[in-house]
Design an enzyme around this catalytic site. Structure first.
Site, short mmCIF file in Angstrom:
data_model
loop_
_atom_site.label_atom_id
_atom_site.label_comp_id
_atom_site.label_asym_id
_atom_site.label_seq_id
_atom_site.Cartn_x
_atom_site.Cartn_y
_atom_site.Cartn_z
CG ASN A 13 -1.77 1.37 1.58
OD1 ASN A 13 -1.78 2.02 0.44
ND2 ASN A 13 -2.14 1.56 2.73
CE LYS A 15 0.47 3.24 4.86
NZ LYS A 15 0.16 3.42 6.30
CG HIS A 101 -5.89 1.94 5.12
ND1 HIS A 101 -5.45 2.83 6.13
CD2 HIS A 101 -4.68 1.10 4.99
CE1 HIS A 101 -4.15 2.46 6.48
NE2 HIS A 101 -3.89 1.29 5.72
CD GLU A 103 -2.85 5.60 6.78
OE1 GLU A 103 -2.85 5.36 5.61
OE2 GLU A 103 -2.01 4.86 7.48
CD GLU A 173 -3.75 -2.79 7.24
OE1 GLU A 173 -2.76 -3.17 6.55
OE2 GLU A 173 -4.29 -1.59 7.01
N GLY A 179 2.18 1.64 10.80
CA GLY A 179 2.94 2.64 10.53
C GLY A 179 3.85 3.18 12.09
CB SER A 219 4.71 -2.33 11.95
OG SER A 219 4.28 -0.92 12.11
N GLY A 240 2.35 -1.15 4.24
CA GLY A 240 2.61 0.15 3.93
C GLY A 240 4.13 0.51 3.63
N GLY A 241 4.95 1.09 4.50
CA GLY A 241 6.15 1.74 4.78
C GLY A 241 7.16 0.71 4.11
C1 PEP Z 1 -0.98 -0.06 5.88
O1 PEP Z 1 -0.81 0.99 5.46
O2 PEP Z 1 -1.96 -0.81 5.39
C2 PEP Z 1 0.15 -0.71 6.68
C3 PEP Z 1 0.00 -1.67 7.04
O3 PEP Z 1 1.12 0.15 6.86
P1 PEP Z 1 2.54 -0.31 7.57
O4 PEP Z 1 2.90 -1.21 7.06
O5 PEP Z 1 3.37 1.03 7.24
O6 PEP Z 1 2.37 -0.13 8.91
#
Ligand code: PEP
Length: 259
Positions: A13, A15, A101, A103, A173, A179, A219, A240-241
């Site tokens: 993702n 983002k 999500h 966010e 999640e 994050g 994460s 994500g990251g």
């Molecule tokens: C996400 O945005 O769905 C996510 C899991 O981010 P991160 O891996 O950065 O925690």
């Protein structure tokens, strides 16, 4: 994971990161690091404006599936700034769409009801929803994880029939893990994924539950992916990251190559 019964998916993702002009180099790096893995489907969920370049470089050249990060619950009309499912389909290369999500729930006012509308809108035009559910730290402390997940999953799937559920992917999640660097332990994540599978079983039966891909996200990185993906009810990751860095994302894809 249990590849005998269900597909493993490693989904990135992005983002609101990655410029369209950066995707060619990203695709080349990914192709050099891990070319068409047979053990999982790799997906990148990119910002809307990145989708043409994502289709061109990631999908056509590196065989990575493409997803959007949102869609409108409406089919068409006076909704300035919105993007419909048909528009995404018409691009010819968008397969998935992240829905709900945390966010989007937190910053854009999405509710379980709009999530359900969006899930139905995606399915109606042949897009596969990746539905995100998860509790906050406070809700976990208050022992509300199970009832909340139960409500979120049932609300998201209201009106989704036996045939449509085959196209649905669910991602657990926990908000406190996204994050933050605070990954759920493999046991915590597996416990909730197993619970989500039991909800699917309750609604659609054992066969469907066994075949449903349920991801973990929060994460996940190259250091913890192997242990998380070794759990029987974690069928992949939403990342994500770490998905922004080809070397890290590729290591997560390799971590999914286990029996
Ligand atoms: C996400 O945005 O769905 C996510 C899991 O981010 P991160 O891996 O950065 O925690």
């Amino acid at each position: 994971m249990n590849r005998k019964y269900r597909k493993t998916i490693i989904a990135g993702n992005f983002k609101m990161n990655m410029l369209p002009g950066e995707l060619k180099a990203y695709a080349e790096s990914m192709k050099a690091l891990v070319n068409r893995p047979r053990w999982c489907e790799t997906v990148i969920c990119a910002p809307f404006v990145d989708l043409p370049a994502a289709i061109k470089y990631l999908n056509k050249e590196a065989r990575i599936s493409i997803g959007a990060q949102n869609l409108s619950e409406h089919e068409k009309g006076a909704y300035t700034g919105e993007v419909s499912g048909q528009m995404l389909r018409d691009m010819g290369g968008v397969k998935y769409v992240i829905i709900g999500h945390s966010e989007r729930r937190q910053y854009f006012g999405e509710t379980d009801l709009t999530v359900n509308e969006k899930v139905k809108a995606a399915l109606a035009c042949g897009l596969q929803p990746i539905i995100c559910v998860g509790e906050s730290a406070r809700q976990r402390e208050m022992d509300l994880t199970a009832p909340l997940i139960n409500y979120q999953v049932r609300a998201a799937l209201a009106g989704v029939d036996e045939k449509q559920i085959k196209s649905v992917v669910i991602a657990y999640e926990p908000i406190w893990a996204i994050g933050t660097g605070n990954t759920a332990t493999a046991e915590q994540a597996n416990e909730v994924n197993r619970y989500i599978r039991s909800i699917i079983r309750d609604i659609y039966g054992a066969r469907t539950a066994r075949a449903t891909t349920i991801l973990y996200g929060g994460s996940m990185n190259d250091a913890n992916a192997f242990e998380l993906l070794a759990q029987p009810d974690i069928d992949g990751g939403l990342i994500g990251g770490a998905s922004l860095v080809p070397e890290k994302f590729a290591k997560i894809i390799f971590a999914a190559n286990q029996e």
